[in-house]
Design an enzyme around this catalytic site. Structure first.
Site, PDB file in Angstrom:
ATOM      1  CG  HIS A 164      10.049   7.357  -0.297  1.00 10.76           C
ATOM      2  ND1 HIS A 164      10.003   6.081  -0.819  1.00 10.76           N
ATOM      3  CD2 HIS A 164      10.208   8.183  -1.349  1.00 10.76           C
ATOM      4  CE1 HIS A 164      10.130   6.136  -2.142  1.00 10.76           C
ATOM      5  NE2 HIS A 164      10.254   7.410  -2.483  1.00 10.76           N
ATOM      6  CD  GLU A 205      -0.196   5.022  -0.680  1.00 14.02           C
ATOM      7  OE1 GLU A 205       0.873   4.585  -1.163  1.00 14.02           O
ATOM      8  OE2 GLU A 205      -1.311   4.587  -0.971  1.00 14.02           O
ATOM      9  CG  HIS A 210       5.992   8.014  -2.255  1.00 17.06           C
ATOM     10  ND1 HIS A 210       6.761   7.008  -1.727  1.00 17.06           N
ATOM     11  CD2 HIS A 210       4.742   7.501  -2.363  1.00 17.06           C
ATOM     12  CE1 HIS A 210       6.024   5.924  -1.527  1.00 17.06           C
ATOM     13  NE2 HIS A 210       4.787   6.202  -1.902  1.00 17.06           N
TER      14      HIS A 210
END
Length: 291
Positions: free
Chosen positions: A223, A262, A264
């Protein structure tokens, strides 16, 4: 590795930057706030600052020219907000349908990529230059290279856009199904970018030589990317819940950040450590050499 709770899994966090005073700032898109984290001998202090409320969807950050606050792209209500330690300092409206997302500073200007298909140059609260990008290309992150050129990932066009204000936009294909997202300058005049669809990291030198590094695993989903200042880069592997350190000449090392973390946004701090925003609700600090 240490971590600081800045929200809940329902808040974010998403992007992260460090201001010159050593404070960390991160967006909490689903609560409509920005968190500011400061460290002292007794630990971390977290202040939550309003950035327009849940409908604003604050997304990506850039340190303001004075180094005292952050500019925030608010995709939900089509605005840019300058947030300081005391709250919102400036509120700038953008044309309907801009859907501002990626942002980078260039001197006193801001470069903003709109998911709706435009790249804007903003000065003193107004748009001074704008260029349309291919329809449906879904512009993402923005970076300014050492030569002043503005680069932007085009997620749905499998390409990068290069723009020098006053000149036409150049398109640079990344390969089929690459779906580029993150981008950053390197310390030698080139750029890095992530290909979330292909599981690769791309690199282009200042001389235009392009190379790629395939990441390990079946679904790394890279990402964000940040230059490490030593010929490599740091990458958040959202699909694996990991932080990767990519050395083009020596391979890839990985640090597990936990199931459901998660990861990012990320930023390399002044002390060389890496801060990663986990949507599970924390900022983690990783010391160079541990990943």
């Amino acid at each position: 590795m240490d971590e600081v709770a800045v929200g809940t899994a329902g808040d974010g966090p998403y992007a992260v930057v460090e201001t010159p005073d050593g404070a960390l700032w991160t967006t909490l898109p689903f609560s409509g706030r920005v968190a500011r984290v400061r460290f002292d001998g007794s630990g971390a202090r977290v202040d939550h600052l309003d950035a327009g409320g849940p409908a604003a969807r604050p997304s990506v950050l850039a340190v303001d020219a004075a180094g005292e606050g952050v500019w925030v792209t608010c995709t939900g209500d089509q605005r840019l907000r300058l947030v300081g330690p005391g709250g919102v300092l400036q509120d700038v409206g953008l044309p309907a349908g801009t859907d501002p997302y990626g942002i980078a500073g260039a001197g006193g200007d801001l470069l903003v990529a709109g998911l709706g298909g435009a790249l804007l140059r903003i000065r003193d609260g107004g748009v001074v230059a704008a260029v349309d990008l291919p329809p449906g290309s879904f512009p993402g992150a923005v970076a300014v290279a050492a030569d002043g050129a503005v680069w932007c990932t085009l997620n749905q066009a499998d390409a990068l856009a290069r723009w020098v204000p006053g000149s036409p936009v150049e398109l640079h294909p990344t390969g089929p199904a690459a779906a580029p997202v993150g981008i950053c300058p390197d310390d030698s005049g080139g750029i890095w970018w992530t290909e979330i669809g292909a599981g690769r990291i791309g690199h282009r030198t200042s001389q235009g030589v392009v190379s790629a590094v395939d990441l390990p695993g079946t679904t790394p989903r890279p990402h964000a990317v940040a230059d490490d200042g030593a010929g490599g880069c740091w990458v958040t592997a959202w699909g694996q819940g990991a932080l990767l350190h990519v050395y083009p000449e020596r391979g890839v090392t990985s640090l597990d950040l936990g199931t459901g973390s998660e990861p990012h946004g990320l930023a390399v701090a002044a002390d060389g450590s890496v801060r990663v925003a986990l949507e599970s609700g924390t900022l983690v600090r990783v010391v160079a050499g541990t990943a």
